[in-house]
Motif scaffolding. Structure first.
Motif, PDB file in Angstrom:
ATOM      1  N   ARG A  24       0.839  -1.203   0.058  1.00 49.62           N
ATOM      2  CA  ARG A  24       0.143  -0.249  -0.018  1.00 49.62           C
ATOM      3  C   ARG A  24       0.754   1.301  -0.050  1.00 49.62           C
ATOM      4  O   ARG A  24       0.504   2.079  -0.757  1.00 49.62           O
ATOM      5  CB  ARG A  24      -0.787  -0.041   1.156  1.00 49.62           C
ATOM      6  CG  ARG A  24      -1.986  -0.937   1.227  1.00 49.62           C
ATOM      7  CD  ARG A  24      -3.228  -0.801   2.292  1.00 49.62           C
ATOM      8  NE  ARG A  24      -3.862  -1.798   2.137  1.00 49.62           N
ATOM      9  CZ  ARG A  24      -4.950  -1.734   3.273  1.00 49.62           C
ATOM     10  NH1 ARG A  24      -4.964  -0.800   4.091  1.00 49.62           N
ATOM     11  NH2 ARG A  24      -5.723  -2.680   3.135  1.00 49.62           N
ATOM     12  N   HIS A  25       2.023   1.155   0.487  1.00 43.94           N
ATOM     13  CA  HIS A  25       2.749   2.326   0.806  1.00 43.94           C
ATOM     14  C   HIS A  25       3.525   2.680  -0.454  1.00 43.94           C
ATOM     15  O   HIS A  25       3.554   3.670  -0.901  1.00 43.94           O
ATOM     16  CB  HIS A  25       3.681   2.131   1.990  1.00 43.94           C
ATOM     17  CG  HIS A  25       4.906   3.469   2.151  1.00 43.94           C
ATOM     18  ND1 HIS A  25       4.286   4.496   2.734  1.00 43.94           N
ATOM     19  CD2 HIS A  25       5.839   3.638   1.846  1.00 43.94           C
ATOM     20  CE1 HIS A  25       5.107   5.289   2.905  1.00 43.94           C
ATOM     21  NE2 HIS A  25       6.124   4.863   2.278  1.00 43.94           N
ATOM     22  N   TYR A  28       0.894   3.949  -2.761  1.00 41.68           N
ATOM     23  CA  TYR A  28       0.372   5.655  -2.393  1.00 41.68           C
ATOM     24  C   TYR A  28       1.557   6.463  -3.025  1.00 41.68           C
ATOM     25  O   TYR A  28       1.088   7.585  -3.572  1.00 41.68           O
ATOM     26  CB  TYR A  28       0.776   5.546  -0.788  1.00 41.68           C
ATOM     27  CG  TYR A  28       0.190   6.683  -0.111  1.00 41.68           C
ATOM     28  CD1 TYR A  28      -1.241   7.105  -0.186  1.00 41.68           C
ATOM     29  CD2 TYR A  28       0.975   7.853   0.448  1.00 41.68           C
ATOM     30  CE1 TYR A  28      -1.933   8.196   0.471  1.00 41.68           C
ATOM     31  CE2 TYR A  28       0.604   8.843   0.933  1.00 41.68           C
ATOM     32  CZ  TYR A  28      -0.692   9.097   0.916  1.00 41.68           C
ATOM     33  OH  TYR A  28      -1.411  10.071   1.633  1.00 41.68           O
TER      34      TYR A  28
END
Length: 69
Positions: A24-25, A28
């Motif tokens: 997810r990071h 992002y």
């Protein structure tokens, strides 16, 4: 960010990388680069993603130096 524009090919590659990314990071970060490179202003991205200027600049610099990894 002034002077940072992505071509349609670059945007396409980033969108593919974003969809494929399981971290997810990392996704992002890709999202921030896509927004900045597609015409969003630094303040707009900063406000939308709740991150600071330096973080956004570092994402762009990492992309410029290494592309999509």
């Amino acid at each position: 960010m002034k002077g940072f524009w992505l071509t349609e090919e670059e945007l396409k590659a980033l969108r593919i990388a974003h969809r494929a990314e399981r971290n997810r990071h990392a996704a992002y970060k890709i999202n921030a680069v896509i927004l900045l490179g597609s015409g969003w202003k630094l303040n707009q991205v900063k406000d939308a993603l709740l991150i600071d200027d330096e973080t956004l600049r570092s994402y762009v610099e990492k992309y410029r130096s290494g592309g999509v990894k």
